[in-house]
Design an enzyme around this catalytic site. Structure first.
Site, PDB file in Angstrom:
ATOM      1  N   TYR A 182      45.484 -46.539 -32.837  1.00  0.00           N
ATOM      2  CA  TYR A 182      46.582 -47.267 -33.473  1.00  0.00           C
ATOM      3  C   TYR A 182      47.548 -46.321 -34.177  1.00  0.00           C
ATOM      4  CZ  TYR A 182      49.028 -50.735 -36.313  1.00  0.00           C
ATOM      5  OH  TYR A 182      49.997 -51.512 -36.902  1.00  0.00           O
ATOM      6  N   TYR A 233      59.545 -58.444 -39.533  1.00  0.00           N
ATOM      7  CA  TYR A 233      58.621 -58.723 -40.633  1.00  0.00           C
ATOM      8  C   TYR A 233      58.944 -60.104 -41.221  1.00  0.00           C
ATOM      9  CZ  TYR A 233      57.801 -53.708 -40.128  1.00  0.00           C
ATOM     10  OH  TYR A 233      57.513 -52.463 -39.628  1.00  0.00           O
ATOM     11  N   VAL A 251      58.791 -48.922 -39.767  1.00  0.00           N
ATOM     12  CA  VAL A 251      59.045 -48.359 -41.089  1.00  0.00           C
ATOM     13  C   VAL A 251      59.513 -46.906 -41.064  1.00  0.00           C
ATOM     14  CG1 VAL A 251      57.530 -49.969 -42.291  1.00  0.00           C
ATOM     15  CG2 VAL A 251      56.610 -47.778 -41.454  1.00  0.00           C
TER      16      VAL A 251
END
Length: 297
Positions: A182, A233, A251
């Protein structure tokens, strides 16, 4: 429009909870637009490379759907948006069965990542990078080992999400191996042009500029739908009203957009708002969408 948007970088901040991301220049802002023709229009600091971060969620979702099909994927993760922060554990605890609400929150992305075929984290990330190369037309993509390691060392909240899901049978594999994959997928490095070209494939129902199907049209449709409902988001509703383009942010400051049947747009601006989206990038997309009437609504 880039310079108009640049002033908004002063009101944002870098994602300092991932130490490696604090090396970015908060004043950077860039855009690339690709409509399937031979050239890609770019403006601003478009040569700056950055990591995908949460933009990778739409790419692993597409690959998981190709690997397994809808039934398997959506047995592990839901389809509903949430107003909670992207790293929240609340819905896992309060909903039954305890599967993530959608693939765009961290818990959902971890569940989807666990489905990618491969015998190890490195084999999985190699498959994903090859897939992203195919989508972008750039054969030289890789991931930043420094960013991946920085994220792996600060991933305790994601570990918590993963262990919670393992307890409830949503994932079955080794948590550390899953986190290794990940964090590497989030650390894949791209440019604005790479994002614009990926966005074009999604916008063009899975076909690249040469008319070659890179992903099935139905997979592209599903991915774009999640981009609209969950891609920004817990600011996705506001973004749909102000911009109205299927988009996914990360981000590190990137935003990937797919304007159906028209173009792909790549944005970079590492200064973020309080919800984790590029503050100047959001403004720039608002200006572009209004000027060229790109809203799908």
């Amino acid at each position: 429009m880039v310079e108009v948007a640049r002033v908004h970088t002063e009101n944002g901040k870098l994602a300092d909870y991932i130490p490696a991301l604090t090396k970015a220049n908060p004043g950077d802002i860039a855009v690339s637009i690709f409509d399937g023709q031979s050239t890609c229009f770019s403006e601003g600091n478009y040569n700056q490379r950055f990591t995908l971060q949460s933009i990778s969620k739409i790419l692993t979702l597409a690959l998981a759907l190709i690997d397994h099909g809808e039934d398997v994927v959506f047995n592990k993760v839901g389809m509903e948006p949430t107003g909670d922060p992207f790293n929240s554990i609340v819905k896992l605890e309060s909903h039954k069965p305890s599967k993530p609400l959608n693939p765009m929150i961290n818990a959902g992305a971890l569940a989807v990542s666990s489905l990618i075929l491969g015998e190890s984290a490195n084999e999985k990330v190699d498959r994903l990078i090859a897939f992203v190369c195919q989508l972008s037309g750039n054969d030289f993509l890789t991931y930043s080992a420094d960013v991946a390691q920085s994220e792996f060392e600060t991933a305790d909240l994601n570990r918590s999400l993963a262990y919670f899901m393992k307890q409830h049978g949503v994932i079955t594999e080794n948590v550390e191996e899953l986190l290794s994959f990940y964090t590497k997928q989030c650390a894949i490095e791209v440019s604005c042009e790479d994002l614009a070209r990926i966005g074009y494939v999604l916008a063009n129902k899975g076909k690249n500029e040469d008319g070659i199907e890179v992903i099935p049209a139905d997979v592209a449709r599903i991915v774009k739908t999640f981009m609209v409902t969950c891609g920004m988001y817990n600011a996705s509703g506001e973004f749909a009203i102000k911009v109205g383009i299927p988009a996914k942010s990360g981000v590190a400051g990137g935003i990937l957009c797919a304007v159906p049947n028209k173009m792909g747009i790549g944005i970079y601006g590492p200064a973020l708002d309080e919800k984790g989206n590029s503050i100047a990038g959001m403004k720039l997309l608002e200006l572009i969408s209004e000027r060229y009437e790109l809203s799908i609504f």
